[in-house]
Design an enzyme around this catalytic site. Structure first.
Site, PDB file in Angstrom:
ATOM      1  CG  ASN A   1       0.409   0.530   7.235  1.00  0.00           C
ATOM      2  OD1 ASN A   1       0.423  -0.296   8.323  1.00  0.00           O
ATOM      3  ND2 ASN A   1       1.538   1.311   7.569  1.00  0.00           N
ATOM      4  CE  LYS A   2      -6.087  -1.729   0.376  1.00  0.00           C
ATOM      5  NZ  LYS A   2      -6.000  -1.630  -0.381  1.00  0.00           N
TER       6      LYS A   2
END
Length: 345
Positions: free
Chosen positions: A339-340
């Site tokens: 995930n970012k």
């Protein structure tokens, strides 16, 4: 064009923007550091930002003669205690500014009376709000999960703060040339797209750096692991000689970050030994003689000074990781399982 490709290409302009727009903030922080006179620097970070912290260890240790330690955030969160940070310059580095454990280090330090600074891409983030001072990366939204422009912006922000603190005109002059060095590196890295397929079936690798580019070895290794799902590790050249060198057999891929500077003779000797073992050397350097050791050379601008070389040397590694992932058929903007924003406690 993929988001990561666009973001890699944006790096010269982002660094130029940061150096111009955050100079006044860096001056305020430097003034506060001089007034506070910290006994040491203590940096909290995770992931890619941890590699930026490794750069700060060398930069502030060499030029500001300041002891620099990397924080152990779990001491603050899981074990719910804190070292005595009251005499420290305590810095939190995070792209998003949302990691709870990094924030907790800054919160504890500020409560103890330490001088606290955050370096993030979001001035409204919890980390930026927790610190007394904030240095903004100004990269714009980074869409690709694998950090590229935010990493080089972190290094540039650290370099800006150091040069402002020590106030040496020659360092400031060299820093002003940094956007041009990165722009030239992008041009010199264009051939990587044509030969990355050679490593499509690579299953393991190591990345070697030394001194300022200790951080670069770790960051390039991380980018390849994130994007290509290949087992690899970053090492100091010195540590690698202490045992792991036994891994090297003919054809073993070794990425060596070896720009001109004080580490050059040591890394030349290391490359000689790799050649004796018939390893597959990929070399990032601005020295033509060193590049001759490479199966695949990744040249840097000749003029870049050693202390700024990590900000250029990581760029060929980013580009290689991206093209290798594409050759392997992987999604480069959204690697699996990532995930970012990674929130750790």
């Amino acid at each position: 064009m993929f988001h990561i490709e666009r973001e890699i290409a944006e790096q010269p302009e982002i660094i130029n923007n940061l150096l111009e727009r955050e100079a006044e903030t860096a001056q305020r922080i430097a003034t506060a550091i001089r007034q506070f006179n910290p006994a040491y620097m203590y940096i909290a970070a995770r992931g890619t930002s941890d590699n930026a912290a490794r750069y700060a260890q060398y930069l502030f240790g060499i030029h500001a003669r300041m002891p620099v330690a990397l924080a152990t955030p779990s001491v603050h969160t899981l074990y719910q205690t804190s070292p005595d940070l009251s005499r420290g310059l305590v810095v939190g580095i995070s792209q998003s500014g949302k990691s709870e454990d990094v924030c907790k280090v800054i919160e504890d330090a500020r409560q103890q009376g330490a001088l606290t600074v955050s370096i993030t891409n979001d001035p409204s983030s919890p980390l930026a709000q927790a610190a007394e001072f904030h240095l903004n990366l100004l990269t714009g939204k980074e869409i690709s999960v694998a950090a590229t422009k935010t990493y080089t912006a972190q290094l540039a922000a650290i370099a800006l703060l150091m040069t402002t603190l020590v106030d040496r005109p020659e360092l400031k002059s060299e820093l002003a040339n940094l956007p041009g060095y990165v722009r030239e590196t992008l041009t010199r890295s264009e051939p990587i797209a044509s030969w990355a397929q050679r490593y499509r079936y690579m299953e393991r690798f190591v990345t070697i750096g030394r001194g300022y580019n200790y951080c670069t070895a770790f960051e390039i290794s991380l980018k390849i692991k994130e994007l290509c799902y290949i087992v690899g590790e970053g090492y100091s050249e010195a540590d690698f000689r202490h045992g792991p060198f036994a891994l090297i057999d003919p054809g073993f891929p070794v990425i060596v970050v070896a720009p001109t500077g004080l580490t050059q003779p040591i890394l030349t000797d290391f490359l000689t030994k790799l050649a004796e073992r018939k390893a597959e050397a990929l070399v990032i350097s601005n020295d033509d003689d060193i590049l001759k050791y490479a199966r695949k050379p990744m040249p840097l601008p000749h003029a870049v000074p050693e202390w700024l070389s990590p900000i250029t040397a990581v760029v060929p590694g980013q580009i290689f990781a991206m093209h290798l992932a594409l050759e392997k058929g992987h999604e480069v903007d959204q690697p699996r399982g990532l995930n970012k924003v990674t929130v750790t406690r």
